[in-house]
Write an enzyme that holds these catalytic residues in place. Structure first.
Site, mmCIF file in Angstrom:
data_model
loop_
_atom_site.group_PDB
_atom_site.id
_atom_site.type_symbol
_atom_site.label_atom_id
_atom_site.label_comp_id
_atom_site.label_asym_id
_atom_site.label_seq_id
_atom_site.Cartn_x
_atom_site.Cartn_y
_atom_site.Cartn_z
ATOM 1 N N GLU A 153 53.425 10.404 41.121
ATOM 2 C CA GLU A 153 52.315 9.877 41.920
ATOM 3 C C GLU A 153 52.377 8.354 42.038
ATOM 4 O OE1 GLU A 153 49.212 13.403 40.483
ATOM 5 O OE2 GLU A 153 49.050 11.373 39.662
ATOM 6 N N CYS B 261 30.281 -17.777 42.821
ATOM 7 C CA CYS B 261 29.573 -18.489 41.754
ATOM 8 C C CYS B 261 29.960 -17.942 40.384
ATOM 9 C CB CYS B 261 28.060 -18.396 41.964
ATOM 10 S SG CYS B 261 27.500 -19.300 43.406
ATOM 11 N N GLY C 218 52.422 4.817 38.123
ATOM 12 C CA GLY C 218 52.260 3.617 37.317
ATOM 13 C C GLY C 218 53.446 2.684 37.324
#
Length: 475
Positions: free
Chosen positions: A317, A392, A275
């Site tokens: 990680e 769109c 993170g």
């Protein structure tokens, strides 16, 4: 146009200031190899973006191979060195969800990293790249019996157990195969990371892991089961986090649990997840990885010392911090539209040939990015710009606010840096737009590492269309 004072105009983000040079490439955001030549054309990995457009078209994901390899080594060295200061070892798993293809798996494993996967598809990619199954970690809050069986059969190094149901399911799978599977127990530490709610993963009211109070029972159950071996705890507090404070607070709570579990047996490993944030704009200030590693590992060591227990081996990680800055997305400008958004504020809407199908992060998280014209330089005054896509949706925004030269025009190449993580991974075919190719650059050469899609590829999946439909027919 007169420079805008953002504090007086809420439609301009408070952090955004008019740049002295709207051609400048912020070195903390762009890949280290990015530079402009004498004609104003930007190159990455020694390859001019104009040459990339001519050869591969746009939109185009560009990934600097050497930047990924070098960053992987840097991160590994930082955590190993920090751990060695306290007499323990550190494992580093590349978080495949950030960006995964066989080439990237090879780059990070050759740099010495293991790989973290979270689905059967990610597992298949890692194996196809030749990764050693023993150096893979398997995550996921809803692993199927088939996925668990596959992981046990091939000898996946560790499986992160996320629920009691999964625990029992895995025990049966491993027992039937006569295997003993190493497992970690994922816990939610209750630390609320300073990030978007959808990126915070350690608070109690969400889908991942066991509450700290429930973890001892889960570990006790694992220790009862002969087909499972408890090897440690896992905790991940979120993504795109700056500083070590949240990690340190989480470590204190998890080490308390770690100490309690030591009374019933060994707890050799503590995995604190990843993170770690990167810079997406000039005002972002991520903590240098060596300082971050030292801070987190040091916090674990202090908590262990207070409790009189040995420091366990550690695992991390990282994903975004390895590939994020190495990536750049190229677009071609299609239209430019000045829009008066208040009495004293005009914004240029610059429409490009991609959008939320190749970068969903703005729509999902309100993520900020920056942009630059990369096919030329300009002396025109900077103007407030919003880079938007072709979908769109009014929320189809790639770069919410930045300053580009006021003479930006159709045909210009615009690049968005720091797109190596979670852009390719989150890409979709919304509005039947094909996903772009991924090109690796380095040493003046470029090669496709993930093939792009065509409209014919998309039509080929439609069971109501004759198989003989050609590319020409689909245009």
């Amino acid at each position: 146009m007169v420079p805008l004072v953002s504090s007086a105009r809420p439609l301009v983000p408070d952090w955004l200031v008019t740049p002295a040079d709207a051609n400048a490439l912020d070195e903390q955001v762009w890949p280290p190899s990015a530079q402009r030549d004498a004609h104003g054309v930007v190159s990455v990995g020694g390859v001019a973006v104009t040459a990339l457009r001519e050869r591969f078209g746009t939109p185009l994901y560009v990934l600097d191979e050497q930047a990924v390899r070098a960053r992987a080594r840097e991160v590994l060295d930082a955590f190993r060195s920090a751990a060695a200061e306290h007499g323990v070892q550190a494992r580093v798993y590349y978080a495949g969800k950030a960006f995964l293809c066989t080439e990237v798996v090879r780059w990070v494993t050759e740099a010495g990293l293991a790989v973290d996967v979270a689905t059967g598809g990610e597992l298949a990619v890692a194996l196809a790249a030749g990764a050693d199954p023993a150096r893979l970690g398997l995550h996921g809050n809803n692993k199927s019996v088939a996925l668990l069986a596959r992981a046990v059969d091939i000898g996946v190094g560790s499986i992160v157990v996320d629920s009691s149901i999964e625990l029992e399911r895995l025990a049966v799978v491993a027992a039937r195969r006569g295997r003993v599977q190493d497992v970690l127990v994922r816990v939610t530490s209750g630390v609320h990371a300073e990030t978007h709610d959808f990126l915070a993963t350690a608070h109690e009211d969400q889908k991942f892991g066991f509450a700290l109070a429930d973890a001892p029972a889960a570990v006790a159950r694992i220790r009862e089961l002969p087909s499972l071996r408890f090897v440690g705890l896992h905790c991940h507090i979120g993504s795109q986090i700056f500083g070590a404070a949240g990690f340190e607070q989480s470590a204190a709570r998890v080490v308390e649990l770690h100490a309690e579990l030591l009374e019933g047996g060994e707890v050799p490993l503590l995995n604190l997840g990843g993170g770690f944030g990167i810079a997406y704009t000039s005002v972002d200030a991520p903590t240098p990885i060596d300082r971050l590693a030292a801070g987190i590992v040091g916090a674990v060591a202090r908590e262990c010392e207070v409790r009189g227990i040995p420091v366990p081996d550690l695992a991390f990680e990282p994903g975004r911090t390895i590939v994020g800055r190495a990536g750049v997305t190229l677009y071609e400008v299609g239209t430019v539209k000045p829009v008066r958004v208040s009495d004293d504020l005009q914004r240029l809407y610059v429409s490009v040939d991609g959008g939320m199908s190749d970068n969903a992060r703005r729509a999902l998280y309100g993520a900020d990015y920056s942009a630059r014209i990369v096919s030329r330089t300009s002396t025109a005054a900077p103007e407030l710009t919003r880079v938007v896509g072709l979908h769109c949706e009014s929320g189809d925004i790639v770069v919410d606010a930045d300053y580009l030269p006021g003479d930006v025009t159709p045909g210009d190449l615009v690049a968005v840096p720091a797109t190596g993580a979670y852009c390719f991974s989150l890409a979709s075919n919304y509005n039947y737009v094909p996903r772009p190719p991924v090109v690796a650059v380095g040493d003046g050469a470029a090669r496709v590492i993930v093939r792009g899609e065509t409209v014919a590829d998309l039509l080929a999946r439609d069971a109501g269309i004759p198989a003989e439909l050609t590319d020409e027919d689909s245009e």
